[in-house]
Design a protein around this motif. Structure first.
Motif, PDB file in Angstrom:
ATOM      1  N   PHE A   1       0.818  -1.223   0.000  1.00 24.69           N
ATOM      2  CA  PHE A   1       0.000   0.000   0.000  1.00 24.69           C
ATOM      3  C   PHE A   1       0.850   1.271   0.000  1.00 24.69           C
ATOM      4  CE2 PHE A   1      -2.359  -3.350   2.202  1.00 24.69           C
ATOM      5  CZ  PHE A   1      -3.391  -3.495   1.292  1.00 24.69           C
ATOM      6  N   CYS A   2       0.426   2.251  -0.801  1.00 28.21           N
ATOM      7  CA  CYS A   2       1.009   3.594  -0.780  1.00 28.21           C
ATOM      8  C   CYS A   2      -0.128   4.588  -0.944  1.00 28.21           C
ATOM      9  CB  CYS A   2       2.006   3.789  -1.923  1.00 28.21           C
ATOM     10  SG  CYS A   2       3.585   2.974  -1.634  1.00 28.21           S
ATOM     11  N   VAL A   3       0.046   5.783  -0.382  1.00 29.01           N
ATOM     12  CA  VAL A   3      -0.981   6.821  -0.538  1.00 29.01           C
ATOM     13  C   VAL A   3      -1.103   7.186  -2.020  1.00 29.01           C
ATOM     14  CG1 VAL A   3      -1.644   9.166   0.083  1.00 29.01           C
ATOM     15  CG2 VAL A   3      -0.603   7.664   1.799  1.00 29.01           C
ATOM     16  N   ALA A   4       0.025   7.322  -2.693  1.00 29.82           N
ATOM     17  CA  ALA A   4       0.028   7.621  -4.136  1.00 29.82           C
ATOM     18  C   ALA A   4       1.229   6.918  -4.747  1.00 29.82           C
ATOM     19  CB  ALA A   4       0.120   9.120  -4.360  1.00 29.82           C
ATOM     20  N   ARG A   5       1.174   6.686  -6.054  1.00 25.91           N
ATOM     21  CA  ARG A   5       2.299   6.001  -6.713  1.00 25.91           C
ATOM     22  C   ARG A   5       3.264   7.038  -7.295  1.00 25.91           C
ATOM     23  NH1 ARG A   5       3.409   1.077  -9.103  1.00 25.91           N
ATOM     24  NH2 ARG A   5       1.305   0.284  -8.929  1.00 25.91           N
ATOM     25  N   CYS A   6       4.538   6.898  -6.981  1.00 26.62           N
ATOM     26  CA  CYS A   6       5.561   7.772  -7.548  1.00 26.62           C
ATOM     27  C   CYS A   6       5.862   7.282  -8.975  1.00 26.62           C
ATOM     28  CB  CYS A   6       6.820   7.725  -6.706  1.00 26.62           C
ATOM     29  SG  CYS A   6       6.507   8.054  -4.956  1.00 26.62           S
ATOM     30  N   PRO A   7       6.084   8.199  -9.915  1.00 29.16           N
ATOM     31  CA  PRO A   7       6.170   7.772 -11.319  1.00 29.16           C
ATOM     32  C   PRO A   7       7.383   6.925 -11.659  1.00 29.16           C
ATOM     33  CG  PRO A   7       6.631  10.122 -11.081  1.00 29.16           C
ATOM     34  CD  PRO A   7       6.144   9.655  -9.757  1.00 29.16           C
ATOM     35  N   TYR A   8       8.408   6.940 -10.831  1.00 31.68           N
ATOM     36  CA  TYR A   8       9.613   6.150 -11.119  1.00 31.68           C
ATOM     37  C   TYR A   8       9.561   4.765 -10.477  1.00 31.68           C
ATOM     38  CZ  TYR A   8      10.871   7.614  -6.397  1.00 31.68           C
ATOM     39  OH  TYR A   8      10.845   7.836  -5.047  1.00 31.68           O
ATOM     40  N   CYS A   9       8.504   4.494  -9.708  1.00 30.64           N
ATOM     41  CA  CYS A   9       8.502   3.309  -8.837  1.00 30.64           C
ATOM     42  C   CYS A   9       8.122   2.035  -9.594  1.00 30.64           C
ATOM     43  CB  CYS A   9       7.522   3.532  -7.690  1.00 30.64           C
ATOM     44  SG  CYS A   9       7.433   2.114  -6.575  1.00 30.64           S
ATOM     45  N   ASP A  10       8.927   0.984  -9.400  1.00 39.80           N
ATOM     46  CA  ASP A  10       8.635  -0.318 -10.001  1.00 39.80           C
ATOM     47  C   ASP A  10       8.240  -1.353  -8.960  1.00 39.80           C
ATOM     48  OD1 ASP A  10       8.741  -0.164 -12.746  1.00 39.80           O
ATOM     49  OD2 ASP A  10      10.921  -0.174 -12.765  1.00 39.80           O
TER      50      ASP A  10
ATOM     51  N   GLY B   1       8.062  -2.221   1.327  1.00 34.14           N
ATOM     52  CA  GLY B   1       6.890  -1.945   0.505  1.00 34.14           C
ATOM     53  C   GLY B   1       7.252  -1.274  -0.789  1.00 34.14           C
ATOM     54  N   GLY B   2       6.215  -0.498  -1.246  1.00 31.63           N
ATOM     55  CA  GLY B   2       5.065  -0.002  -0.522  1.00 31.63           C
ATOM     56  C   GLY B   2       5.433   0.904   0.655  1.00 31.63           C
ATOM     57  N   THR B   3       4.442   1.134   1.468  1.00 28.89           N
ATOM     58  CA  THR B   3       4.626   1.996   2.636  1.00 28.89           C
ATOM     59  C   THR B   3       4.126   1.245   3.872  1.00 28.89           C
ATOM     60  OG1 THR B   3       4.208   3.920   1.215  1.00 28.89           O
ATOM     61  CG2 THR B   3       4.206   4.307   3.587  1.00 28.89           C
TER      62      THR B   3
ATOM     63  N   VAL C   1       9.527   3.269   6.276  1.00 33.83           N
ATOM     64  CA  VAL C   1       8.672   4.400   6.669  1.00 33.83           C
ATOM     65  C   VAL C   1       8.749   5.483   5.601  1.00 33.83           C
ATOM     66  CG1 VAL C   1       8.288   6.175   8.439  1.00 33.83           C
ATOM     67  CG2 VAL C   1       9.239   3.950   9.092  1.00 33.83           C
ATOM     68  N   ASN C   2       7.607   6.046   5.250  1.00 34.87           N
ATOM     69  CA  ASN C   2       7.624   7.275   4.472  1.00 34.87           C
ATOM     70  C   ASN C   2       7.526   8.449   5.440  1.00 34.87           C
ATOM     71  OD1 ASN C   2       8.026   6.484   1.898  1.00 34.87           O
ATOM     72  ND2 ASN C   2       5.900   6.641   1.240  1.00 34.87           N
ATOM     73  N   PRO C   3       8.282   9.519   5.189  1.00 27.81           N
ATOM     74  CA  PRO C   3       8.371  10.580   6.197  1.00 27.81           C
ATOM     75  C   PRO C   3       7.167  11.534   6.258  1.00 27.81           C
ATOM     76  CG  PRO C   3      10.293  10.556   4.734  1.00 27.81           C
ATOM     77  CD  PRO C   3       9.245   9.695   4.106  1.00 27.81           C
TER      78      PRO C   3
ATOM     79  N   GLY D   1       7.691  13.390  -7.501  1.00 30.38           N
ATOM     80  CA  GLY D   1       6.315  13.023  -7.161  1.00 30.38           C
ATOM     81  C   GLY D   1       6.153  12.599  -5.713  1.00 30.38           C
ATOM     82  N   ARG D   2       7.109  12.967  -4.866  1.00 27.83           N
ATOM     83  CA  ARG D   2       7.019  12.583  -3.461  1.00 27.83           C
ATOM     84  C   ARG D   2       6.099  13.552  -2.710  1.00 27.83           C
ATOM     85  NH1 ARG D   2       9.643   7.661  -2.460  1.00 27.83           N
ATOM     86  NH2 ARG D   2       8.857   8.191  -0.417  1.00 27.83           N
ATOM     87  N   ARG D   3       5.475  13.042  -1.638  1.00 29.80           N
ATOM     88  CA  ARG D   3       4.473  13.830  -0.920  1.00 29.80           C
ATOM     89  C   ARG D   3       5.075  14.571   0.268  1.00 29.80           C
ATOM     90  NH1 ARG D   3       1.159  11.298   1.798  1.00 29.80           N
ATOM     91  NH2 ARG D   3      -0.730  12.504   1.443  1.00 29.80           N
TER      92      ARG D   3
HETATM   93  S1  SF4 Z   1       8.623   4.951  -4.384  1.00 33.86           S
HETATM   94 FE1  SF4 Z   1       7.966   4.260  -2.341  1.00 33.86          FE
HETATM   95  S2  SF4 Z   1       6.332   5.741  -1.774  1.00 33.86           S
HETATM   96 FE2  SF4 Z   1       6.596   5.913  -3.990  1.00 33.86          FE
HETATM   97  S3  SF4 Z   1       5.084   4.492  -4.851  1.00 33.86           S
HETATM   98 FE3  SF4 Z   1       7.030   3.352  -4.670  1.00 33.86          FE
HETATM   99  S4  SF4 Z   1       6.938   2.317  -2.712  1.00 33.86           S
HETATM  100 FE4  SF4 Z   1       5.343   3.933  -2.698  1.00 33.86          FE
END
Ligand code: SF4
Length: 395
Positions: free
Chosen positions: A29-38, A83-85, A117-119, A154-156
Protein backbone atom coordinates in the motif's frame (compact mmCIF):
# COMPACT_ATOMS: atom_id res chain seq x y z
CA UNK A 1 -3.68 -27.35 -0.48
CA UNK A 2 -2.12 -26.54 -3.88
CA UNK A 3 1.65 -26.35 -3.88
CA UNK A 4 2.33 -27.16 -7.52
CA UNK A 5 2.91 -23.68 -8.99
CA UNK A 6 5.84 -23.00 -6.71
CA UNK A 7 7.29 -26.37 -5.84
CA UNK A 8 10.90 -26.96 -6.85
CA UNK A 9 11.26 -30.00 -9.07
CA UNK A 10 12.43 -33.01 -6.99
CA UNK A 11 15.98 -33.96 -7.82
CA UNK A 12 16.78 -30.56 -9.32
CA UNK A 13 18.12 -28.90 -6.20
CA UNK A 14 15.23 -29.31 -3.76
CA UNK A 15 17.53 -31.57 -1.74
CA UNK A 16 19.83 -28.58 -1.24
CA UNK A 17 17.08 -26.41 0.25
CA UNK A 18 17.94 -24.86 3.60
CA UNK A 19 15.79 -23.20 6.26
CA UNK A 20 15.55 -19.40 6.01
CA UNK A 21 17.59 -17.05 8.17
CA UNK A 22 15.60 -13.98 7.10
CA UNK A 23 12.05 -13.11 6.08
CA UNK A 24 10.82 -10.36 3.75
CA UNK A 25 7.22 -9.17 4.11
CA UNK A 26 5.87 -7.07 1.24
CA UNK A 27 3.27 -4.42 2.13
CA UNK A 28 1.86 -3.12 -1.16
CA UNK A 29 0.00 0.00 0.00
CA UNK A 30 1.01 3.59 -0.78
CA UNK A 31 -0.98 6.82 -0.54
CA UNK A 32 0.03 7.62 -4.14
CA UNK A 33 2.30 6.00 -6.71
CA UNK A 34 5.56 7.77 -7.55
CA UNK A 35 6.17 7.77 -11.32
CA UNK A 36 9.61 6.15 -11.12
CA UNK A 37 8.50 3.31 -8.84
CA UNK A 38 8.63 -0.32 -10.00
CA UNK A 39 7.66 -1.90 -6.69
CA UNK A 40 4.40 -3.78 -6.32
CA UNK A 41 2.14 -1.01 -5.06
CA UNK A 42 -1.60 -0.50 -4.60
CA UNK A 43 -2.07 3.26 -4.31
CA UNK A 44 -4.99 5.45 -3.30
CA UNK A 45 -8.32 4.00 -2.19
CA UNK A 46 -6.87 0.53 -1.61
CA UNK A 47 -4.45 1.99 0.94
CA UNK A 48 -6.83 4.01 3.09
CA UNK A 49 -10.35 5.33 3.28
CA UNK A 50 -13.67 3.49 3.35
CA UNK A 51 -12.75 1.02 0.57
CA UNK A 52 -9.26 0.16 1.77
CA UNK A 53 -8.03 -3.44 1.45
CA UNK A 54 -5.68 -3.45 4.43
CA UNK A 55 -7.73 -5.85 6.61
CA UNK A 56 -8.12 -8.33 3.72
CA UNK A 57 -4.40 -8.06 3.02
CA UNK A 58 -3.38 -8.71 6.63
CA UNK A 59 -5.65 -11.76 6.87
CA UNK A 60 -4.14 -13.17 3.66
CA UNK A 61 -0.61 -12.40 4.81
CA UNK A 62 -1.13 -14.31 8.04
CA UNK A 63 -2.49 -17.23 5.99
CA UNK A 64 0.60 -17.16 3.77
CA UNK A 65 2.88 -17.13 6.82
CA UNK A 66 1.13 -20.24 8.15
CA UNK A 67 1.39 -22.00 4.78
CA UNK A 68 5.08 -21.21 4.39
CA UNK A 69 6.01 -21.98 8.00
CA UNK A 70 8.84 -24.50 8.39
CA UNK A 71 8.21 -27.75 10.23
CA UNK A 72 9.85 -26.29 13.33
CA UNK A 73 10.90 -22.74 14.29
CA UNK A 74 14.13 -21.57 12.68
CA UNK A 75 14.91 -18.46 14.75
CA UNK A 76 14.99 -15.76 12.06
CA UNK A 77 17.92 -13.37 12.33
CA UNK A 78 16.12 -10.69 10.35
CA UNK A 79 12.59 -9.69 9.46
CA UNK A 80 12.19 -6.88 6.90
CA UNK A 81 8.78 -5.28 6.42
CA UNK A 82 9.13 -3.40 3.14
CA UNK A 83 6.89 -1.94 0.50
CA UNK A 84 5.07 0.00 -0.52
CA UNK A 85 4.63 2.00 2.64
CA UNK A 86 4.53 -0.34 5.64
CA UNK A 87 4.26 2.66 7.96
CA UNK A 88 0.64 3.00 6.75
CA UNK A 89 -0.26 -0.24 8.53
CA UNK A 90 -2.20 0.23 11.77
CA UNK A 91 -0.08 -0.55 14.82
CA UNK A 92 -2.39 -3.43 15.79
CA UNK A 93 -1.71 -5.04 12.40
CA UNK A 94 2.07 -4.67 12.77
CA UNK A 95 1.74 -6.39 16.16
CA UNK A 96 -0.39 -9.18 14.68
CA UNK A 97 2.09 -9.58 11.83
CA UNK A 98 5.15 -9.87 14.06
CA UNK A 99 3.35 -12.23 16.44
CA UNK A 100 2.40 -14.39 13.46
CA UNK A 101 5.99 -14.37 12.13
CA UNK A 102 7.24 -15.44 15.55
CA UNK A 103 4.62 -18.19 15.79
CA UNK A 104 5.35 -19.51 12.28
CA UNK A 105 9.14 -19.13 12.03
CA UNK A 106 10.44 -18.04 15.42
CA UNK A 107 12.30 -14.73 15.70
CA UNK A 108 15.72 -15.10 17.32
CA UNK A 109 16.67 -12.99 20.34
CA UNK A 110 18.45 -9.88 19.14
CA UNK A 111 17.09 -10.21 15.59
CA UNK A 112 17.02 -7.17 13.33
CA UNK A 113 13.39 -6.21 12.65
CA UNK A 114 13.16 -3.43 10.06
CA UNK A 115 10.11 -1.47 8.97
CA UNK A 116 10.12 0.95 6.02
CA UNK A 117 8.67 4.40 6.67
CA UNK A 118 7.62 7.28 4.47
CA UNK A 119 8.37 10.58 6.20
CA UNK A 120 5.09 12.40 5.30
CA UNK A 121 3.16 13.56 8.35
CA UNK A 122 0.14 11.44 7.48
CA UNK A 123 2.08 8.28 6.60
CA UNK A 124 4.96 8.00 9.09
CA UNK A 125 3.05 5.96 11.69
CA UNK A 126 3.91 5.49 15.34
CA UNK A 127 7.56 4.61 16.05
CA UNK A 128 7.09 4.20 19.79
CA UNK A 129 4.34 1.61 19.32
CA UNK A 130 6.42 -0.22 16.70
CA UNK A 131 9.39 -0.37 19.05
CA UNK A 132 7.13 -1.87 21.69
CA UNK A 133 5.89 -4.38 19.08
CA UNK A 134 9.48 -5.51 18.41
CA UNK A 135 10.67 -3.29 15.55
CA UNK A 136 14.37 -2.48 16.04
CA UNK A 137 15.20 -0.53 12.90
CA UNK A 138 13.42 2.02 10.71
CA UNK A 139 14.32 2.73 7.09
CA UNK A 140 13.14 6.15 5.88
CA UNK A 141 12.40 6.75 2.21
CA UNK A 142 13.72 10.34 2.21
CA UNK A 143 15.11 10.24 -1.39
CA UNK A 144 16.18 13.91 -1.31
CA UNK A 145 16.40 16.83 1.08
CA UNK A 146 15.70 19.35 -1.67
CA UNK A 147 12.08 20.49 -1.92
CA UNK A 148 12.06 20.96 -5.70
CA UNK A 149 13.62 17.52 -6.31
CA UNK A 150 11.05 15.89 -4.06
CA UNK A 151 8.28 17.57 -6.04
CA UNK A 152 9.87 16.52 -9.32
CA UNK A 153 10.00 12.91 -8.07
CA UNK A 154 6.31 13.02 -7.16
CA UNK A 155 7.02 12.58 -3.46
CA UNK A 156 4.47 13.83 -0.92
CA UNK A 157 6.87 14.86 1.86
CA UNK A 158 9.13 17.87 2.42
CA UNK A 159 12.75 18.03 3.71
CA UNK A 160 11.33 19.29 7.03
CA UNK A 161 9.16 16.18 7.25
CA UNK A 162 12.26 13.98 6.98
CA UNK A 163 13.92 15.85 9.83
CA UNK A 164 10.88 15.68 12.11
CA UNK A 165 10.17 12.01 11.29
CA UNK A 166 13.75 10.94 12.08
CA UNK A 167 13.78 13.07 15.23
CA UNK A 168 10.49 11.50 16.38
CA UNK A 169 11.91 8.02 15.78
CA UNK A 170 15.00 8.76 17.86
CA UNK A 171 12.84 10.15 20.67
CA UNK A 172 10.75 6.98 20.50
CA UNK A 173 13.87 4.94 21.26
CA UNK A 174 14.58 3.48 17.80
CA UNK A 175 18.29 2.77 17.91
CA UNK A 176 19.01 1.98 14.27
CA UNK A 177 17.87 4.39 11.58
CA UNK A 178 18.52 4.17 7.87
CA UNK A 179 17.86 6.88 5.26
CA UNK A 180 17.47 6.25 1.51
CA UNK A 181 18.58 8.90 -0.97
CA UNK A 182 18.54 9.12 -4.78
CA UNK A 183 21.12 10.69 -7.08
CA UNK A 184 21.12 11.25 -10.84
CA UNK A 185 17.74 12.93 -10.34
CA UNK A 186 16.69 15.28 -13.17
CA UNK A 187 17.35 18.87 -12.14
CA UNK A 188 19.72 17.83 -9.35
CA UNK A 189 22.88 19.95 -9.29
CA UNK A 190 26.23 19.23 -7.67
CA UNK A 191 25.38 21.84 -5.05
CA UNK A 192 21.91 20.44 -4.26
CA UNK A 193 23.34 16.91 -3.96
CA UNK A 194 26.03 18.19 -1.59
CA UNK A 195 23.33 19.89 0.49
CA UNK A 196 21.29 16.69 0.60
CA UNK A 197 24.35 14.72 1.75
CA UNK A 198 25.14 17.29 4.43
CA UNK A 199 21.50 17.28 5.52
CA UNK A 200 21.54 13.49 5.75
CA UNK A 201 24.69 13.61 7.88
CA UNK A 202 23.02 16.18 10.14
CA UNK A 203 20.17 13.70 10.65
CA UNK A 204 22.69 11.49 12.45
CA UNK A 205 21.43 8.38 10.63
CA UNK A 206 23.16 5.08 11.38
CA UNK A 207 22.89 3.81 7.83
CA UNK A 208 22.58 5.45 4.40
CA UNK A 209 21.50 3.82 1.13
CA UNK A 210 22.31 5.85 -1.99
CA UNK A 211 20.89 4.70 -5.31
CA UNK A 212 21.05 6.23 -8.75
CA UNK A 213 17.51 6.85 -9.99
CA UNK A 214 16.75 3.93 -12.30
CA UNK A 215 14.05 4.29 -14.91
CA UNK A 216 13.98 0.82 -16.44
CA UNK A 217 10.53 -0.53 -17.26
CA UNK A 218 10.34 -3.77 -15.25
CA UNK A 219 8.42 -6.62 -16.89
CA UNK A 220 7.17 -10.03 -15.77
CA UNK A 221 4.40 -11.47 -13.62
CA UNK A 222 6.23 -10.37 -10.47
CA UNK A 223 5.76 -6.72 -11.55
CA UNK A 224 2.64 -4.68 -12.25
CA UNK A 225 2.19 -3.15 -15.72
CA UNK A 226 3.54 0.37 -16.19
CA UNK A 227 0.89 3.06 -16.63
CA UNK A 228 1.15 5.31 -19.73
CA UNK A 229 1.55 8.44 -17.58
CA UNK A 230 4.49 6.92 -15.75
CA UNK A 231 6.07 5.86 -19.06
CA UNK A 232 5.86 9.44 -20.37
CA UNK A 233 7.27 10.78 -17.08
CA UNK A 234 10.22 8.39 -17.37
CA UNK A 235 10.95 9.39 -20.95
CA UNK A 236 11.16 13.03 -19.89
CA UNK A 237 13.20 12.17 -16.79
CA UNK A 238 15.74 10.09 -18.74
CA UNK A 239 16.54 13.19 -20.79
CA UNK A 240 17.53 14.93 -17.54
CA UNK A 241 19.96 12.24 -16.41
CA UNK A 242 23.70 12.40 -16.93
CA UNK A 243 26.22 9.57 -16.36
CA UNK A 244 29.15 11.91 -15.73
CA UNK A 245 27.18 13.92 -13.19
CA UNK A 246 26.09 10.69 -11.50
CA UNK A 247 29.72 9.56 -11.26
CA UNK A 248 30.72 12.87 -9.67
CA UNK A 249 27.81 12.62 -7.22
CA UNK A 250 28.82 9.10 -6.23
CA UNK A 251 32.44 10.16 -5.73
CA UNK A 252 31.35 13.09 -3.58
CA UNK A 253 29.24 10.77 -1.44
CA UNK A 254 32.14 8.35 -0.98
CA UNK A 255 34.40 11.16 0.23
CA UNK A 256 31.90 12.89 2.51
CA UNK A 257 30.55 9.77 4.12
CA UNK A 258 34.02 8.30 4.71
CA UNK A 259 35.09 11.56 6.34
CA UNK A 260 32.01 11.37 8.57
CA UNK A 261 32.93 7.86 9.80
CA UNK A 262 30.60 5.72 7.70
CA UNK A 263 31.90 2.46 6.28
CA UNK A 264 31.15 1.92 2.60
CA UNK A 265 30.32 -1.74 3.06
CA UNK A 266 28.39 -2.32 -0.19
CA UNK A 267 28.30 -0.48 -3.50
CA UNK A 268 25.21 1.53 -2.54
CA UNK A 269 25.27 1.29 1.27
CA UNK A 270 27.17 2.98 4.09
CA UNK A 271 26.90 2.26 7.81
CA UNK A 272 28.26 3.22 11.16
CA UNK A 273 29.91 0.34 13.05
CA UNK A 274 27.31 -2.26 13.99
CA UNK A 275 24.61 -0.85 11.71
CA UNK A 276 25.15 -2.65 8.38
CA UNK A 277 21.81 -4.07 7.25
CA UNK A 278 21.79 -7.69 8.39
CA UNK A 279 18.83 -8.35 6.14
CA UNK A 280 20.50 -7.14 2.97
CA UNK A 281 23.71 -8.92 3.92
CA UNK A 282 21.68 -12.13 3.88
CA UNK A 283 20.86 -11.38 0.22
CA UNK A 284 24.44 -10.53 -0.71
CA UNK A 285 25.80 -13.58 1.10
CA UNK A 286 23.17 -15.75 -0.66
CA UNK A 287 21.72 -16.97 2.60
CA UNK A 288 18.30 -18.62 2.40
CA UNK A 289 15.42 -16.24 2.95
CA UNK A 290 11.66 -16.60 2.88
CA UNK A 291 9.28 -13.95 1.51
CA UNK A 292 5.55 -13.31 1.70
CA UNK A 293 3.19 -10.81 0.08
CA UNK A 294 2.42 -9.95 -3.55
CA UNK A 295 5.51 -9.89 -5.77
CA UNK A 296 7.81 -11.08 -2.95
CA UNK A 297 10.95 -13.09 -3.86
CA UNK A 298 12.50 -15.90 -1.78
CA UNK A 299 15.58 -18.16 -2.01
CA UNK A 300 16.15 -21.47 -0.22
CA UNK A 301 19.80 -22.02 -1.13
CA UNK A 302 18.93 -23.90 -4.34
CA UNK A 303 15.79 -22.33 -5.85
CA UNK A 304 14.57 -18.78 -6.29
CA UNK A 305 10.81 -18.44 -5.92
CA UNK A 306 8.44 -15.53 -6.33
CA UNK A 307 4.80 -14.62 -5.88
CA UNK A 308 3.06 -12.99 -8.81
CA UNK A 309 2.42 -9.28 -8.33
CA UNK A 310 -1.33 -9.18 -8.96
CA UNK A 311 -3.13 -8.54 -5.67
CA UNK A 312 -6.55 -10.15 -6.24
CA UNK A 313 -5.24 -13.59 -7.32
CA UNK A 314 -2.82 -13.54 -4.37
CA UNK A 315 -5.69 -12.74 -2.02
CA UNK A 316 -8.10 -15.26 -3.56
CA UNK A 317 -5.63 -18.14 -3.37
CA UNK A 318 -4.86 -17.51 0.28
CA UNK A 319 -8.54 -17.04 1.16
CA UNK A 320 -9.06 -20.52 -0.33
CA UNK A 321 -6.23 -21.96 1.79
CA UNK A 322 -3.76 -22.42 -1.08
CA UNK A 323 -0.41 -20.84 -1.85
CA UNK A 324 -0.63 -17.89 -4.25
CA UNK A 325 0.36 -18.06 -7.93
CA UNK A 326 4.00 -17.49 -8.72
CA UNK A 327 7.04 -19.16 -10.16
CA UNK A 328 10.37 -20.67 -9.28
CA UNK A 329 13.74 -21.19 -10.88
CA UNK A 330 16.34 -23.71 -9.85
CA UNK A 331 19.80 -22.13 -9.80
CA UNK A 332 22.28 -24.49 -11.43
CA UNK A 333 25.95 -24.60 -10.42
CA UNK A 334 27.07 -22.22 -13.15
CA UNK A 335 24.44 -19.63 -12.29
CA UNK A 336 25.11 -20.06 -8.57
CA UNK A 337 28.83 -19.38 -9.11
CA UNK A 338 28.06 -16.25 -11.12
CA UNK A 339 25.70 -15.06 -8.37
CA UNK A 340 28.36 -15.69 -5.73
CA UNK A 341 30.91 -13.62 -7.64
CA UNK A 342 28.57 -10.74 -8.45
CA UNK A 343 26.92 -10.50 -5.04
CA UNK A 344 30.26 -10.96 -3.26
CA UNK A 345 31.93 -8.24 -5.30
CA UNK A 346 29.18 -5.80 -4.35
CA UNK A 347 30.58 -5.94 -0.82
CA UNK A 348 33.67 -4.07 0.36
CA UNK A 349 35.08 -7.36 1.65
CA UNK A 350 34.98 -8.74 -1.91
CA UNK A 351 35.52 -12.44 -2.63
CA UNK A 352 38.34 -14.90 -1.95
CA UNK A 353 40.95 -14.68 -4.73
CA UNK A 354 39.97 -17.62 -6.95
CA UNK A 355 42.59 -20.22 -7.85
CA UNK A 356 41.76 -19.70 -11.52
CA UNK A 357 40.19 -16.34 -12.33
CA UNK A 358 37.12 -16.44 -14.60
CA UNK A 359 37.70 -14.45 -17.82
CA UNK A 360 35.49 -11.64 -16.49
CA UNK A 361 37.57 -11.33 -13.33
CA UNK A 362 40.81 -11.31 -15.33
CA UNK A 363 39.34 -8.53 -17.50
CA UNK A 364 38.42 -6.58 -14.36
CA UNK A 365 41.97 -6.88 -12.98
CA UNK A 366 43.56 -5.90 -16.33
CA UNK A 367 41.37 -2.81 -16.60
CA UNK A 368 41.93 -1.70 -13.01
CA UNK A 369 38.32 -2.26 -11.95
CA UNK A 370 39.30 -5.10 -9.60
CA UNK A 371 42.24 -5.40 -7.23
CA UNK A 372 43.67 -8.03 -4.92
CA UNK A 373 43.91 -7.10 -1.25
CA UNK A 374 45.63 -9.92 0.62
CA UNK A 375 43.65 -13.05 -0.15
CA UNK A 376 40.57 -11.10 -1.30
CA UNK A 377 39.56 -9.68 -4.64
CA UNK A 378 37.45 -6.53 -4.62
CA UNK A 379 36.26 -3.63 -6.74
CA UNK A 380 38.48 -0.57 -6.92
CA UNK A 381 37.02 2.91 -6.51
CA UNK A 382 36.63 3.15 -10.29
CA UNK A 383 35.32 -0.41 -10.30
CA UNK A 384 32.47 0.54 -7.97
CA UNK A 385 31.41 3.17 -10.50
CA UNK A 386 31.64 0.72 -13.39
CA UNK A 387 30.63 -2.44 -11.55
CA UNK A 388 28.00 -3.35 -14.14
CA UNK A 389 30.77 -3.64 -16.75
CA UNK A 390 32.45 -6.28 -14.57
CA UNK A 391 29.22 -8.06 -13.62
CA UNK A 392 28.08 -8.34 -17.24
CA UNK A 393 31.26 -10.31 -17.96
CA UNK A 394 30.61 -12.74 -15.13
CA UNK A 395 27.22 -13.92 -16.33
S1 SF4 B 1 8.62 4.95 -4.38
FE1 SF4 B 1 7.97 4.26 -2.34
S2 SF4 B 1 6.33 5.74 -1.77
FE2 SF4 B 1 6.60 5.91 -3.99
S3 SF4 B 1 5.08 4.49 -4.85
FE3 SF4 B 1 7.03 3.35 -4.67
S4 SF4 B 1 6.94 2.32 -2.71
FE4 SF4 B 1 5.34 3.93 -2.70
Amino acid sequence: MTLAPQRAVPGSGADRAEPPVALYVHVPFCVARCPYCDFVVLPGAAARGPRNRVADYVDALLAELRLRAPASPVGLRSVYVGGGTPSLLPVADVMRLLDAVDAAFGIADGAEVTLEVNPGRDERGEPRAWREAGVTRLSFGAQSLDASELRALGRRHSPEDVLSAVTDARRAGITSISVDLLYDVPGQSAASWARTLDGALALDADHLSLYALTLDDAVGADHLPLRPGARRWRERARAGQDEDRAADQYALAEDRLAAAGYRHYEISNWARPGHASRHNLAYWWRLPHEAVGPGAHAFDGATRRWNDAAFEPWLAALAAGTLPPGGSEWIDDEAANAERLILGLRLAEGIPVPAAAAPGLAWGIDTGLLEAAGDRLRLTRRGRLLSNEVFARLL
